[in-house]
Design a protein around this motif. Structure first.
Motif, mmCIF file in Angstrom:
data_model
loop_
_atom_site.group_PDB
_atom_site.id
_atom_site.type_symbol
_atom_site.label_atom_id
_atom_site.label_comp_id
_atom_site.label_asym_id
_atom_site.label_seq_id
_atom_site.Cartn_x
_atom_site.Cartn_y
_atom_site.Cartn_z
ATOM 1 N N UNK A 380 8.536 -2.986 -10.766
ATOM 2 C CA UNK A 380 7.214 -2.545 -11.231
ATOM 3 C C UNK A 380 6.160 -2.729 -10.149
ATOM 4 N N UNK A 381 6.188 -3.904 -9.473
ATOM 5 C CA UNK A 381 5.186 -4.160 -8.441
ATOM 6 C C UNK A 381 5.348 -3.201 -7.273
ATOM 7 N N UNK A 382 6.587 -2.941 -6.860
ATOM 8 C CA UNK A 382 6.818 -2.009 -5.759
ATOM 9 C C UNK A 382 6.466 -0.578 -6.158
ATOM 10 N N UNK A 383 6.794 -0.214 -7.388
ATOM 11 C CA UNK A 383 6.461 1.133 -7.863
ATOM 12 C C UNK A 383 4.949 1.352 -7.846
ATOM 13 N N UNK A 384 4.194 0.364 -8.323
ATOM 14 C CA UNK A 384 2.728 0.477 -8.308
ATOM 15 C C UNK A 384 2.200 0.528 -6.876
ATOM 16 N N UNK A 385 2.763 -0.319 -6.000
ATOM 17 C CA UNK A 385 2.290 -0.340 -4.611
ATOM 18 C C UNK A 385 2.498 1.015 -3.944
ATOM 19 N N UNK A 430 4.928 -11.998 -2.485
ATOM 20 C CA UNK A 430 3.746 -11.145 -2.455
ATOM 21 C C UNK A 430 4.153 -9.710 -2.147
ATOM 22 N N UNK A 431 3.453 -8.767 -2.794
ATOM 23 C CA UNK A 431 3.625 -7.331 -2.546
ATOM 24 C C UNK A 431 2.244 -6.781 -2.205
ATOM 25 N N UNK A 432 2.043 -6.385 -0.953
ATOM 26 C CA UNK A 432 0.731 -5.948 -0.468
ATOM 27 C C UNK A 432 0.756 -4.453 -0.177
ATOM 28 N N UNK A 433 -0.330 -3.769 -0.591
ATOM 29 C CA UNK A 433 -0.438 -2.332 -0.326
ATOM 30 C C UNK A 433 -1.775 -2.044 0.337
ATOM 31 N N UNK A 434 -1.987 -0.779 0.688
ATOM 32 C CA UNK A 434 -3.243 -0.328 1.277
ATOM 33 C C UNK A 434 -3.930 0.672 0.365
ATOM 34 N N UNK A 435 -3.799 0.438 -0.936
ATOM 35 C CA UNK A 435 -4.405 1.332 -1.912
ATOM 36 C C UNK A 435 -5.894 1.084 -2.072
ATOM 37 N N UNK A 490 -8.518 -3.912 3.179
ATOM 38 C CA UNK A 490 -8.397 -2.934 2.112
ATOM 39 C C UNK A 490 -7.039 -2.975 1.450
ATOM 40 N N UNK A 491 -7.051 -2.775 0.141
ATOM 41 C CA UNK A 491 -5.818 -2.805 -0.617
ATOM 42 C C UNK A 491 -5.721 -4.030 -1.503
#
Length: 524
Positions: A380-385, A430-435, A490-491
């Protein structure tokens, strides 16, 4: 008798005692204030009749002696100024209200001063007299008068002090009487308070204990528990309402379980049939499709997959909340769990040209968890990221082992952990994105059921808003914590903190896993 009536009667008696003591103390306080003013006046008289006057007399003697020796007129001027000051002080004392003894001693002091003053005015003539013998005798007479003034001044001070001590004794006597009454009232109030407390505790402790036990049973899911309603007080009313509530909760719980059972059959089966039909059509079993027909069927297939995923999440959350999905703990390698989740999501990431990187601080970490549920959280976390990352962006997954609270973990999150052993390790994933990130006011709300941020509602292929709720429930079932924070530049960074972590040498991982499996088999 009702609890309110008992409390009202008991506190009414106690209040009457306190009001009586208050009235008495008001009178004593007023008398103490009056005494303070009197003592202040007496203190002023004591100061004027002793320290100041005695100092002036000493200065008169000193300046007279110095003038007689040096014949310096400066000492003569000081002598005359001190005489005037002493004279003014005596006139001031005559205006003050004095006791009879003080008045008599003040009269004697004034008479002595009146005899001294003419002799003091003749000081220059005495000093400059041609006969040294006569001058010495007159100076000796002047000294005798000063000694008399000194004795009478001290006598006046003693009289003032005696008056003050007498008034202090009367005030102290009243204070002792007030203190005795206060101790008696305090003892009575304390005894009454103890009796009231004992009666109240005896009256309500059993009902509170039963109510506490009832709320605990309800919290544990036992909706068949009922409270005793035989008493005739407020607690009996609470018990009746409590029993009504538990009956309704039992009904709702049954309806919820029935709903889960029905939906699992009534929704899954037709959805599977619809998806199978679409797949048959796409495989062109009934006949050849045009390009437009194929596009429409693909859209229908995607919508069906989304609907199937929503139903699956809804059913999963319902089972979790109903307590029908307890975690099955086992020892698992953390790096394998993360890599498996990354491999599953990489095709979707490739479609959006999003690159996923993984960083393992220490790959030799075993985690006691329900692997399937932790994988679903990571999915779920990776899908959202990936969903919120811009095309060509990157998603970073990191793991960190710690025996104590890491610096980046907030204190409240650390306290929320349920660690079976305070000395056991924890792992931070931790799962970090640039969204677009999550606004501060929504950082907690995104974990609520069906809630979506404005950015989430604008994303293509958005879900129903249950993914993060399921993630937090699964993490909470493991005794962990899940939260989101801002990523520098950002993200967002989604942080999952899990207990029951063990760091071992890589060569010992397999042996530890085997020992764990062997222990489970013996326990079974």
């Amino acid at each position: 008798m009702k609890v309110a009536t008992k409390l009202g009667g008991a506190f009414g008696v106690q209040g009457a005692i306190l009001v009586g003591v208050l009235i008495y103390h008001v009178g004593v306080t007023r008398e103490a204030v009056s005494t303070s003013y009197e003592l202040l006046a007496i203190s002023s008289r004591v100061f004027a009749g002793t320290a100041e006057q005695l100092q002036l007399i000493a200065q008169l003697d000193e300046n007279a002696s110095k003038y007689a020796v040096t014949r310096d007129r400066g000492y003569l001027e000081k002598f005359r100024l001190i005489c005037d000051e002493f004279d003014a002080a005596l006139h001031h004392l005559e205006t003050v209200s004095l006791s009879e003894e003080e008045t008599a001693r003040l009269v004697a002091l004034v008479e002595a001063w009146d005899r001294f003053r003419p002799l003091a005015d003749e000081l220059p003539a005495i000093v400059h007299a041609p006969s040294s013998v006569g001058s010495a005798s007159l100076l000796a007479l002047l000294g005798q008068h000063l000694d008399t003034l000194h004795a009478l001044t001290r006598s006046l001070g003693d009289a003032s002090q005696e008056a003050m001590l007498a008034r202090l004794e009367r005030s102290a006597s009243a204070a002792r009487a007030a203190e005795r009454l206060s101790w008696i009232a305090a003892a009575a109030a304390l005894l009454l308070s103890v009796l009231i407390s004992a009666l109240i505790i005896r009256s309500i402790s059993d009902s509170l204990a039963r109510l506490k036990r009832g709320t605990h049973e309800i919290a544990e899911g036992n909706f068949r528990y009922r409270l005793d309603t035989s008493r005739n007080d407020e607690f009996a009313q609470v018990a009746r309402h409590f029993n009504t509530m538990t009956e309704r909760l039992a009904e709702l719980d049954g309806m919820k379980r029935d709903f889960i059972s029905k939906v699992s059959h009534d929704l899954k089966t037709p959805l599977a049939s619809m998806q199978e039909t679409v797949n048959i059509l796409l495989d062109e079993v009934p006949g050849t499709l045009t390009e437009q027909q194929r596009n429409l069927l693909l859209l229908n297939k995607q919508a069906g997959e989304r609907l199937s995923a929503m139903v699956a999440k809804l059913l999963e959350l319902s089972r979790i909340e109903a307590g029908a999905l307890a975690p099955e703990f086992g020892l698992h390698r953390l790096d394998l769990l993360v890599r498996h989740a990354v491999e599953q999501i990489e095709p979707a990431a490739a479609e959006r040209r999003v690159r996923i990187t993984t960083t393992f601080e220490d790959p030799a970490i075993l985690l006691e968890c329900d692997a399937e549920r932790i994988r679903r959280v990571l999915d779920n976390l990776l899908e959202n990221a990936i969903k919120f990352s811009p095309e060509g962006g990157g998603v970073a997954v990191t793991t960190q082992y710690a025996a104590t609270r890491p610096d980046r973990v907030p204190e409240e999150r650390w306290r929320a952990l349920r660690r079976p052993d305070p000395e056991s390790g924890v792992v931070l994933i931790t799962v970090a994105d640039r969204g677009p990130g999550v606004p501060d006011e929504e950082k907690e709300r995104i974990f609520e059921r069906f809630y979506q941020t404005r950015a989430g509602r604008a994303v293509h292929g958005r879900g129903v808003g249950l993914g993060l709720t399921i993630c937090r429930e699964n993490v909470a079932a493991h005794g962990g914590a899940l939260w989101v924070e801002d990523r520098p530049g950002g993200g967002s960074i989604f942080c999952m903190l899990l207990p029951r972590a063990l760091r071992v040498p890589d060569a010992a991982i397999r042996a530890a896993h085997n020992r764990y499996e062997e222990a489970l088999s013996h326990a079974g």
